[in-house]
Write an enzyme that holds these catalytic residues in place. Structure first.
Site, PDB file in Angstrom:
ATOM      1  N   CYS A   1      34.519  28.316  32.565  1.00 57.81           N
ATOM      2  CA  CYS A   1      34.089  29.721  32.448  1.00 57.81           C
ATOM      3  C   CYS A   1      34.898  30.490  31.407  1.00 57.81           C
ATOM      4  O   CYS A   1      34.514  31.586  31.004  1.00 57.81           O
ATOM      5  CB  CYS A   1      34.184  30.412  33.787  1.00 57.81           C
TER       6      CYS A   1
ATOM      7  N   HIS B   1      35.156  38.311  33.316  1.00 56.17           N
ATOM      8  CA  HIS B   1      34.217  37.292  33.796  1.00 56.17           C
ATOM      9  C   HIS B   1      33.504  37.821  35.039  1.00 56.17           C
ATOM     10  O   HIS B   1      34.149  38.261  36.001  1.00 56.17           O
ATOM     11  CB  HIS B   1      35.010  36.018  34.120  1.00 56.17           C
TER      12      HIS B   1
ATOM     13  N   ASN C   1      27.107  34.687  38.420  1.00 55.89           N
ATOM     14  CA  ASN C   1      28.137  34.070  37.581  1.00 55.89           C
ATOM     15  C   ASN C   1      27.465  33.099  36.613  1.00 55.89           C
ATOM     16  O   ASN C   1      26.928  32.078  37.036  1.00 55.89           O
ATOM     17  CB  ASN C   1      29.131  33.350  38.494  1.00 55.89           C
TER      18      ASN C   1
HETATM   19  N1  ACO Z   1      26.038  33.288  53.437  1.00 51.98           N
HETATM   20  C1  ACO Z   1      26.550  33.505  54.662  1.00 51.98           C
HETATM   21  N2  ACO Z   1      27.757  33.072  55.041  1.00 51.98           N
HETATM   22  C2  ACO Z   1      28.480  32.386  54.137  1.00 51.98           C
HETATM   23  C3  ACO Z   1      28.006  32.122  52.843  1.00 51.98           C
HETATM   24  C4  ACO Z   1      26.735  32.598  52.504  1.00 51.98           C
HETATM   25  N3  ACO Z   1      26.187  32.409  51.282  1.00 51.98           N
HETATM   26  N4  ACO Z   1      28.962  31.431  52.173  1.00 51.98           N
HETATM   27  C5  ACO Z   1      29.987  31.263  53.024  1.00 51.98           C
HETATM   28  N5  ACO Z   1      29.697  31.827  54.204  1.00 51.98           N
HETATM   29  C6  ACO Z   1      30.531  31.891  55.398  1.00 51.98           C
HETATM   30  C7  ACO Z   1      31.534  30.777  55.485  1.00 51.98           C
HETATM   31  O1  ACO Z   1      30.959  29.623  56.034  1.00 51.98           O
HETATM   32  C8  ACO Z   1      32.586  31.375  56.372  1.00 51.98           C
HETATM   33  O2  ACO Z   1      32.178  31.250  57.697  1.00 51.98           O
HETATM   34  P1  ACO Z   1      33.242  30.913  58.861  1.00 51.98           P
HETATM   35  O3  ACO Z   1      34.223  32.064  58.837  1.00 51.98           O
HETATM   36  O4  ACO Z   1      32.401  30.834  60.091  1.00 51.98           O
HETATM   37  O5  ACO Z   1      33.874  29.611  58.444  1.00 51.98           O
HETATM   38  C9  ACO Z   1      32.563  32.857  56.032  1.00 51.98           C
HETATM   39  O6  ACO Z   1      31.305  33.092  55.368  1.00 51.98           O
HETATM   40  C10 ACO Z   1      33.680  33.301  55.121  1.00 51.98           C
HETATM   41  O7  ACO Z   1      33.783  32.380  54.055  1.00 51.98           O
HETATM   42  P2  ACO Z   1      34.853  32.561  52.914  1.00 51.98           P
HETATM   43  O8  ACO Z   1      34.699  31.434  51.940  1.00 51.98           O
HETATM   44  O9  ACO Z   1      36.205  32.795  53.502  1.00 51.98           O
HETATM   45  O10 ACO Z   1      34.319  33.903  52.274  1.00 51.98           O
HETATM   46  P3  ACO Z   1      34.989  34.787  51.165  1.00 51.98           P
HETATM   47  O11 ACO Z   1      35.080  36.170  51.653  1.00 51.98           O
HETATM   48  O12 ACO Z   1      36.233  34.150  50.610  1.00 51.98           O
HETATM   49  O13 ACO Z   1      33.906  34.769  50.012  1.00 51.98           O
HETATM   50  C11 ACO Z   1      33.459  33.686  47.929  1.00 51.98           C
HETATM   51  C12 ACO Z   1      33.508  33.540  49.447  1.00 51.98           C
HETATM   52  C13 ACO Z   1      32.428  34.718  47.558  1.00 51.98           C
HETATM   53  C14 ACO Z   1      33.076  32.330  47.335  1.00 51.98           C
HETATM   54  C15 ACO Z   1      34.862  34.121  47.410  1.00 51.98           C
HETATM   55  O14 ACO Z   1      35.855  33.316  47.957  1.00 51.98           O
HETATM   56  C16 ACO Z   1      34.952  34.066  45.929  1.00 51.98           C
HETATM   57  O15 ACO Z   1      34.322  34.836  45.213  1.00 51.98           O
HETATM   58  N6  ACO Z   1      35.777  33.151  45.381  1.00 51.98           N
HETATM   59  C17 ACO Z   1      35.921  33.005  43.968  1.00 51.98           C
HETATM   60  C18 ACO Z   1      34.761  32.237  43.444  1.00 51.98           C
HETATM   61  C19 ACO Z   1      34.699  32.306  41.952  1.00 51.98           C
HETATM   62  O16 ACO Z   1      35.105  33.258  41.334  1.00 51.98           O
HETATM   63  N7  ACO Z   1      34.185  31.270  41.375  1.00 51.98           N
HETATM   64  C20 ACO Z   1      33.973  31.286  40.004  1.00 51.98           C
HETATM   65  C21 ACO Z   1      35.014  30.552  39.245  1.00 51.98           C
HETATM   66  S1  ACO Z   1      34.453  29.090  38.691  1.00 51.98           S
HETATM   67  C22 ACO Z   1      33.194  29.343  37.769  1.00 51.98           C
HETATM   68  O17 ACO Z   1      32.949  30.414  37.326  1.00 51.98           O
HETATM   69  C23 ACO Z   1      32.323  28.118  37.517  1.00 51.98           C
END
Ligand code: ACO
Length: 319
Positions: free
Chosen positions: A108, A243, A273
């Site tokens: 990215c 980003h 993204n």
């Molecule tokens: N819908 C509903 N529930 C979901 C979903 C979804 N789409 N995805 C995950 N959950 C659930 C999980 O299973 C979890 O449930 P549990 O508590 O029962 O286990 C709960 O939601 C919380 O999950 P987390 O992963 O802790 O959620 P978080 O608040 O951290 O958000 C996210 C997840 C959005 C992925 C966040 O961590 C994030 O943005 N991380 C950075 C990702 C990123 O920037 N990637 C890009 C870099 S790489 C690139 O660009 C190729």
């Protein structure tokens, strides 16, 4: 190095959060509150080459140039249509340029890496005008049964035409860690009868919370460091182009940098993204909206698999 023109191109199909909740255990409410994303454009019958060519031609037009004026093409893509020949090579013929071309893969952060290379080419005198094109089909890389990743991404292409003129780029900062633990994708291992160790193919895998922590802390430290390198303060920056991975990451970085929200243009709500295409698509949208004025200071920052990061500060020189 100055940016002479920008362009972008998106696939036609819009995929909303409600569309996703028809086949995944997710909801518009969860996706919006955890990421800020409402919809994204996804590839159906478009090729990345077509999107890259549309973005490139738009950037050339915006720069008042034609393909024959370009003497180097740098294409950034995590997964091009063809692993070989490169996307840049095919793009060169597609737009009617006649120059060397190659692909860059810094995940990215690819736009920032490619801009830094373009600067090196112009400073060395190897090229006067460079076309940088980032084209990504992230929706072809994710597992569509994995709600924790597939809801985050969209597809698209962004481009910039640069030259070696004075007064644009002030500083760049690139980092990489050589760590595949939290973010990776493995290709088909092939069928060599001699291979004794085959890593099975795997769609994009991401440990979201780990990447979230890395993204916030590195965006903040990179932006501070690159501003210092450029000899400007954070308050001197008119536009922070980050980003567009997750609105919460941008909000958290903005709060730590103590900068007003108006300085952080965003399109993650409707683009998702788009990996390395994210920053140049946003740059093009801001440029075409007339929000950039000659003399404005821009800071850009991106992070991705590797883990890689890139940041730069530049003065907008285009009238
Ligand atoms: N819908 C509903 N529930 C979901 C979903 C979804 N789409 N995805 C995950 N959950 C659930 C999980 O299973 C979890 O449930 P549990 O508590 O029962 O286990 C709960 O939601 C919380 O999950 P987390 O992963 O802790 O959620 P978080 O608040 O951290 O958000 C996210 C997840 C959005 C992925 C966040 O961590 C994030 O943005 N991380 C950075 C990702 C990123 O920037 N990637 C890009 C870099 S790489 C690139 O660009 C190729």
């Amino acid at each position: 190095m100055r940016i002479l023109g920008t362009g972008s191109a998106l696939p036609a199909h819009t995929l909303t959060n409600d569309d996703l909740s028809k086949f995944l255990d997710t909801s518009d409410e969860w996706i919006r509150t955890h990421t800020g994303i409402r919809s994204r454009q996804v590839i159906t019958d478009e090729t990345l080459l077509q999107l890259a060519a549309r973005a490139a031609n738009a950037a050339l037009e915006n720069a008042g140039l034609v393909a024959a004026d370009i003497d180097y093409i740098l294409a950034s893509s995590v997964l091009p249509d063809t692993i070989t020949p490169s996307l840049g090579c095919l793009l060169q013929a597609e737009i009617g340029a006649d120059c060397p071309a190659l692909d860059v893969n810094a995940a990215c952060a690819g736009f920032l890496y490619a801009l830094d290379l373009a600067d090196a080419l112009t400073v060395s005198g190897k090229a006067q005008r460079v076309l940088v094109v980032c084209a990504e089909g992230m929706t072809r890389m994710v597992d569509w049964t994995d709600r924790s990743t597939c809801v985050l991404f969209g597809d698209g292409a962004g481009a910039a035409v640069v030259d070696g003129g004075e007064g644009g780029l002030m500083a760049t900062l690139l980092t990489s860690q050589g760590d595949a633990t939290h973010l990776n994708m493995y290709p088909d291992p092939g069928n060599s009868p001699f291979a004794t160790c085959r890593v099975p193919a795997r769609a994009l895998h991401m440990d979201g919370p780990e990447i979230y922590k890395f993204a916030v802390s590195h965006s903040v430290s990179d932006l501070r460091a690159v501003c210092e390198k450029a000899g400007v303060s954070l308050n001197d920056i008119d536009h922070f182009l980050l980003h567009q991975a997750n609105r919460r990451i941008i909000d958290a970085a903005r709060a730590r940098l103590k900068q007003p929200i108006e300085k952080f243009p965003m399109n993650v709500e409707v683009r998702g993204n788009t990996s390395s295409a994210s920053v140049p698509i946003l740059l093009d949208e801001v440029n075409r909206a007339g929000r950039l004025h000659a003399g404005d200071k821009l800071a850009m920052s991106a992070f991705g698999a590797g883990l890689t990061t890139g940041a730069c500060v530049l003065t907008w020189t285009k009238e």
